[in-house]
Design a protein around this motif. Structure first.
Motif, PDB file in Angstrom:
ATOM      1  N   GLY A 162      11.965   9.965   0.457  1.00 48.27           N
ATOM      2  CA  GLY A 162      10.835   9.244  -0.130  1.00 48.27           C
ATOM      3  C   GLY A 162      11.144   8.805  -1.546  1.00 48.27           C
ATOM      4  O   GLY A 162      10.790   7.690  -1.956  1.00 48.27           O
ATOM      5  N   LYS A 163      11.826   9.680  -2.309  1.00 52.05           N
ATOM      6  CA  LYS A 163      12.184   9.315  -3.682  1.00 52.05           C
ATOM      7  C   LYS A 163      13.158   8.134  -3.686  1.00 52.05           C
ATOM      8  O   LYS A 163      13.021   7.212  -4.508  1.00 52.05           O
ATOM      9  N   ALA A 164      14.126   8.190  -2.760  1.00 48.33           N
ATOM     10  CA  ALA A 164      15.095   7.092  -2.688  1.00 48.33           C
ATOM     11  C   ALA A 164      14.391   5.784  -2.307  1.00 48.33           C
ATOM     12  O   ALA A 164      14.687   4.724  -2.868  1.00 48.33           O
ATOM     13  N   THR A 165      13.469   5.893  -1.371  1.00 48.69           N
ATOM     14  CA  THR A 165      12.744   4.687  -0.954  1.00 48.69           C
ATOM     15  C   THR A 165      11.889   4.153  -2.101  1.00 48.69           C
ATOM     16  O   THR A 165      11.786   2.938  -2.307  1.00 48.69           O
ATOM     17  N   LEU A 166      11.294   5.083  -2.866  1.00 52.61           N
ATOM     18  CA  LEU A 166      10.470   4.654  -4.000  1.00 52.61           C
ATOM     19  C   LEU A 166      11.332   3.941  -5.045  1.00 52.61           C
ATOM     20  O   LEU A 166      10.922   2.919  -5.621  1.00 52.61           O
ATOM     21  N   GLU A 167      12.528   4.469  -5.264  1.00 48.27           N
ATOM     22  CA  GLU A 167      13.430   3.806  -6.220  1.00 48.27           C
ATOM     23  C   GLU A 167      13.722   2.370  -5.768  1.00 48.27           C
ATOM     24  O   GLU A 167      13.693   1.437  -6.573  1.00 48.27           O
ATOM     25  N   THR A 185       0.830  -1.208   0.000  1.00 50.74           N
ATOM     26  CA  THR A 185       0.000   0.000   0.000  1.00 50.74           C
ATOM     27  C   THR A 185       0.858   1.248   0.000  1.00 50.74           C
ATOM     28  O   THR A 185       0.638   2.175  -0.794  1.00 50.74           O
ATOM     29  N   ALA A 186       1.865   1.261   0.881  1.00 49.38           N
ATOM     30  CA  ALA A 186       2.719   2.448   0.982  1.00 49.38           C
ATOM     31  C   ALA A 186       3.484   2.655  -0.314  1.00 49.38           C
ATOM     32  O   ALA A 186       3.642   3.799  -0.783  1.00 49.38           O
ATOM     33  N   ALA A 187       3.957   1.570  -0.915  1.00 49.62           N
ATOM     34  CA  ALA A 187       4.703   1.691  -2.171  1.00 49.62           C
ATOM     35  C   ALA A 187       3.797   2.246  -3.279  1.00 49.62           C
ATOM     36  O   ALA A 187       4.220   3.112  -4.061  1.00 49.62           O
ATOM     37  N   ILE A 188       2.560   1.776  -3.330  1.00 47.94           N
ATOM     38  CA  ILE A 188       1.625   2.262  -4.357  1.00 47.94           C
ATOM     39  C   ILE A 188       1.338   3.743  -4.148  1.00 47.94           C
ATOM     40  O   ILE A 188       1.274   4.531  -5.099  1.00 47.94           O
ATOM     41  N   ILE A 189       1.173   4.143  -2.879  1.00 47.89           N
ATOM     42  CA  ILE A 189       0.885   5.562  -2.599  1.00 47.89           C
ATOM     43  C   ILE A 189       2.077   6.438  -2.986  1.00 47.89           C
ATOM     44  O   ILE A 189       1.907   7.508  -3.581  1.00 47.89           O
ATOM     45  N   LEU A 190       3.278   5.964  -2.683  1.00 46.65           N
ATOM     46  CA  LEU A 190       4.465   6.735  -3.086  1.00 46.65           C
ATOM     47  C   LEU A 190       4.532   6.862  -4.610  1.00 46.65           C
ATOM     48  O   LEU A 190       4.828   7.936  -5.148  1.00 46.65           O
ATOM     49  N   GLN A 191       4.230   5.767  -5.279  1.00 50.78           N
ATOM     50  CA  GLN A 191       4.260   5.788  -6.745  1.00 50.78           C
ATOM     51  C   GLN A 191       3.200   6.748  -7.281  1.00 50.78           C
ATOM     52  O   GLN A 191       3.457   7.509  -8.228  1.00 50.78           O
ATOM     53  N   ALA A 192       2.031   6.732  -6.668  1.00 53.98           N
ATOM     54  CA  ALA A 192       0.958   7.631  -7.096  1.00 53.98           C
ATOM     55  C   ALA A 192       1.355   9.085  -6.887  1.00 53.98           C
ATOM     56  O   ALA A 192       1.103   9.950  -7.738  1.00 53.98           O
ATOM     57  N   LEU A 193       1.982   9.368  -5.762  1.00 52.95           N
ATOM     58  CA  LEU A 193       2.436  10.738  -5.496  1.00 52.95           C
ATOM     59  C   LEU A 193       3.486  11.150  -6.523  1.00 52.95           C
ATOM     60  O   LEU A 193       3.474  12.289  -7.022  1.00 52.95           O
ATOM     61  N   LYS A 214      12.568  -1.373  -7.583  1.00 57.88           N
ATOM     62  CA  LYS A 214      13.411  -2.541  -7.867  1.00 57.88           C
ATOM     63  C   LYS A 214      12.775  -3.791  -7.282  1.00 57.88           C
ATOM     64  O   LYS A 214      12.851  -4.881  -7.832  1.00 57.88           O
ATOM     65  N   ARG A 215      12.166  -3.610  -6.129  1.00 60.08           N
ATOM     66  CA  ARG A 215      11.555  -4.773  -5.466  1.00 60.08           C
ATOM     67  C   ARG A 215      10.224  -5.145  -6.127  1.00 60.08           C
ATOM     68  O   ARG A 215       9.892  -6.312  -6.249  1.00 60.08           O
ATOM     69  N   TYR A 216       9.454  -4.100  -6.530  1.00 61.33           N
ATOM     70  CA  TYR A 216       8.153  -4.340  -7.186  1.00 61.33           C
ATOM     71  C   TYR A 216       8.205  -3.727  -8.594  1.00 61.33           C
ATOM     72  O   TYR A 216       7.746  -2.580  -8.788  1.00 61.33           O
ATOM     73  N   PRO A 217       8.692  -4.439  -9.578  1.00 61.41           N
ATOM     74  CA  PRO A 217       8.860  -3.855 -10.919  1.00 61.41           C
ATOM     75  C   PRO A 217       7.537  -3.447 -11.556  1.00 61.41           C
ATOM     76  O   PRO A 217       7.514  -2.581 -12.435  1.00 61.41           O
ATOM     77  N   LEU A 218       6.439  -4.024 -11.091  1.00 59.73           N
ATOM     78  CA  LEU A 218       5.150  -3.695 -11.706  1.00 59.73           C
ATOM     79  C   LEU A 218       4.607  -2.345 -11.257  1.00 59.73           C
ATOM     80  O   LEU A 218       3.626  -1.851 -11.823  1.00 59.73           O
ATOM     81  N   LEU A 219       5.239  -1.773 -10.255  1.00 57.72           N
ATOM     82  CA  LEU A 219       4.733  -0.498  -9.711  1.00 57.72           C
ATOM     83  C   LEU A 219       4.611   0.569 -10.793  1.00 57.72           C
ATOM     84  O   LEU A 219       3.574   1.233 -10.920  1.00 57.72           O
ATOM     85  N   GLU A 220       5.668   0.696 -11.568  1.00 62.12           N
ATOM     86  CA  GLU A 220       5.691   1.765 -12.577  1.00 62.12           C
ATOM     87  C   GLU A 220       4.663   1.519 -13.658  1.00 62.12           C
ATOM     88  O   GLU A 220       4.054   2.451 -14.182  1.00 62.12           O
ATOM     89  N   ARG A 221       4.477   0.206 -13.975  1.00 59.73           N
ATOM     90  CA  ARG A 221       3.495  -0.093 -15.018  1.00 59.73           C
ATOM     91  C   ARG A 221       2.070   0.116 -14.506  1.00 59.73           C
ATOM     92  O   ARG A 221       1.163   0.443 -15.249  1.00 59.73           O
ATOM     93  N   LEU A 222       1.925  -0.090 -13.211  1.00 62.50           N
ATOM     94  CA  LEU A 222       0.594   0.076 -12.602  1.00 62.50           C
ATOM     95  C   LEU A 222       0.161   1.543 -12.633  1.00 62.50           C
ATOM     96  O   LEU A 222      -0.977   1.885 -12.966  1.00 62.50           O
ATOM     97  N   ILE A 223       1.081   2.417 -12.258  1.00 62.90           N
ATOM     98  CA  ILE A 223       0.785   3.859 -12.260  1.00 62.90           C
ATOM     99  C   ILE A 223       1.925   4.564 -12.996  1.00 62.90           C
ATOM    100  O   ILE A 223       2.862   5.060 -12.371  1.00 62.90           O
TER     101      ILE A 223
END
Lengths: 518, 105
Positions: B79-84, B10-18, B88-97
């Motif tokens: 936050g940007k570093a954590t998102l990066e 959830t937190a990773a998705i929210i960071l990606q959305a932001l 790497k851990r969830y490669p689908l994140l970028e494709r999702l959003i």
């Protein structure tokens, strides 16, 4: 959907947000509400059509607002975590408050439990001074040894050492709870003490629920229940006085309840039937209670005295007189005894030192020291009534227990609570900063055990206000046997930018050359 | 917060959305499909851990558009570093959003 429903539903989301805001810490509430109200405006705009009422849209808005409760609770949790980090849970006020709550709980229990209320009302021994139980020197004092004839003879003659005698004998009799109950299943067998009417007057024993007016009006034989029997057979009913019982073919009336724990009279009597001398004394052996004159009391140096009675044919009877009232000291006496015992035992279980190092040049101010001692005194002052009331609740909460068992339970409970309570009070005091009285936290193990004889080895704790460090030796040595407080001067203040909270994640040591282990 | 900090999905998705430009709570809810009871508490945690920071919109802008001012969220450098690290851990994140889906603020 009617306009009425619409009017009713419209304010609901805002009401939900206001309700949820109660859980948000006060200082964050206004901003939290502002954000949720702004978001609500956008949610409404996105979900609710402007020209007609949409039930689905209302549902979405309400579901959105219900999420505010989770958000509010989340903020509240963070708030309490921050408060814990600031040491609120370690504050002296909270400690005193917890003890006060505990005391109130036990006090309420003592006031509510009928057994405890009864023992508080009955347990004060009301013995006249100088009472003795007389029995044959060659017999056990549990056995009845005095004949009714002897009693009559002593009572008739003027005595130098005694000015009053009472007699009773014990029989086991079937007692019916209802006046007309002749059937065996409605009857119970009680130990009845048939006593001369002056027994209670002589002993000056407090009889509970007794109404003097009622006694004078009635000519019926009177029964006084023992406390144990009152609890066992009548469930400690306070309205027991006035009930009728059937003993054999006679009826008797209950006139009160007498304490049995503090009597010390032999015979294990369950109920006392007060009868005239002629009814009690026809034959058989019994027990004699006598009251000493001042001359008699002067002769009574110990709890027991030897009495020689000269008979008509120059015969001599050797009797013993044992002092009454020195048996059961009552709940308060038991508590005082155990508290004293706990004080004596305390140094064997923990150090009584508060961790002050005599060589230390820095001392807190007089007011701080007074505050510190006052706090310790307040803790002990609250602990003692807690121990007394908790032991009373445990011992006398169950009305089915006999008095001897209850006394033993109180003895053990009171001693345990006093000892562990005092132990805790001292250990807690040693773990509190002498300046602000908050408990020291973040323990850091310093040094290695193998270096005990070369360097310092133990645990270091710090005050969150930045006042002190506490050093507790791992192995006491001749040069470092007890814990020590290290008072931090202003040069340490850079480590505590906020006096209420230390820098999180940093461990500091008064011995920088020694490795710190987390 | 270190780069290796463990983030929930959830937190990773929210960071990606932001990062993709969805900068307030309701837009993240719309983008991710997560309920308000999940999104807002997660953003509180991320803000507490200094992975995101919030800022109120200027009142003048809100007044001009005749709406209440809202609170915007933004990734911090941590936050940007954590998102990066999360990408790497969830490669689908970028494709999702994907970032191009970002809405103008």
């Amino acid at each position: 959907m009617s306009p009425l429903w619409e009017r009713l539903l419209r304010p609901l989301p805002r009401a939900l947000l206001s309700g949820a805001s109660i859980f948000v810490p006060r200082h964050e509430r206004a901003e939290w509400l502002r954000e949720w109200h702004a978001e609500l405006w956008h949610v409404r705009k996105a979900c609710m059509p402007e020209d007609y009422f949409s039930w689905a849209g209302e549902q979405e808005v309400l579901a959105f607002c219900l999420g505010a409760f989770q958000d509010a609770l989340c903020l509240r949790q963070y708030g309490s975590q921050r408060a814990n980090n600031l040491g609120a849970s370690e504050s002296p006020e909270l400690c005193i408050l917890c003890l006060a709550v505990l005391l109130s709980t036990f006090l309420a229990a003592a006031l509510l439990l009928p057994g405890v209320r009864a023992v508080q009302a009955l347990s004060t021994p009301e013995f006249a001074p100088g009472l003795v139980l007389i029995y044959d020197a060659g017999a056990n004092n549990d056995e009845p040894t005095i004949s009714s004839g002897q009693y009559r003879a002593w009572k008739r003659l003027r005595q130098r050492y005694f000015d009053g005698f009472a007699f009773y004998k014990v029989t086991q009799e079937a007692v019916g709870r209802e006046p007309d109950s002749n059937t065996s299943h409605a009857q119970a067998r009680w130990q009845i003490g048939r006593a001369t009417p002056n027994l209670f007057r002589l002993m000056r024993t407090q009889v509970r629920f007794q109404s003097p007016a009622e006694r004078t009006e009635s000519n019926m034989p009177e029964i006084i229940l023992s406390e144990a029997l009152w609890k066992r057979e009548f469930g400690a009913d306070p309205h027991v006085a006035g009930r009728m019982l059937r003993l054999g073919i006679h009826q008797a009336k209950i006139v009160g309840v007498a304490p049995d724990g503090s009597w010390g009279l032999p015979g294990n009597v369950g109920a006392w039937l007060l009868q005239s001398d002629s009814d009690v004394l026809p034959n058989g052996l019994g027990y004699v209670v006598a009251h000493l004159t001042p001359d008699g009391e002067a002769e009574m140096w110990t709890q027991c005295m030897r009495i020689t009675v000269y008979g008509p044919n120059e015969s001599e009877d050797d009797l013993l007189g044992v002092s009454l009232g020195a048996g059961n000291p009552g709940p308060w006496g038991v508590f005082l005894f155990t508290a004293f015992l706990a004080l004596l035992t305390l140094p064997a279980t923990t150090s009584v030192s508060l961790g002050e190092y005599a060589v230390c040049s820095h001392k807190p101010s007089w007011s701080r020291r007074l505050y510190r001692w006052g706090f310790l005194g307040a803790k002990i002052a609250l602990l003692m009534p807690i121990a007394y009331l908790a032991s009373l609740d445990l011992a006398y909460g169950c009305t089915r227990l006999d008095v001897t068992t209850a006394v033993y339970i109180q003895l053990v409970a009171s001693f345990s609570i006093c000892l562990f309570g005092l132990n805790w009070a001292l250990r807690d005091q040693r773990q509190r900063c002498p300046v602000c009285l908050r408990r020291v936290v973040h323990p850091a193990q310093v040094g290695y055990a193998s270096r005990t004889f070369l360097a310092w080895n133990g645990t270091e704790l710090m005050c969150m206000g930045g006042h002190t460090l506490l050093h507790v030796p791992g192995l006491p040595t001749s040069w470092f046997s007890t814990q020590r407080w290290l008072y931090l001067d202003s040069s340490w203040s850079f480590l505590f930018p906020d006096s209420g909270s230390p820098i999180e994640g940093k461990l500091i040591s008064a011995f920088p050359h020694i490795d710190l282990a987390s | 917060m270190a780069e290796t900090a463990k983030l929930s999905h959830t937190a990773a998705i929210i960071l990606q959305a932001l990062d993709a430009g969805f900068v307030y709570g309701f837009s993240i809810m719309e983008m991710t499909g997560l309920p308000s009871g999940t999104v807002y508490p997660a953003m509180r945690r991320l803000e507490r851990d200094e992975l995101i920071r919030s800022q109120w919109e200027r009142q003048a802008i809100a007044d001009a558009e005749q709406r209440p001012a809202r609170k915007y969220y933004k990734l911090t450098p941590a936050g940007k570093a954590t998102l990066e690290a999360s990408r790497k851990r969830y490669p689908l994140l970028e494709r999702l959003i994907p970032s191009e889906e970002a809405k103008p603020v």
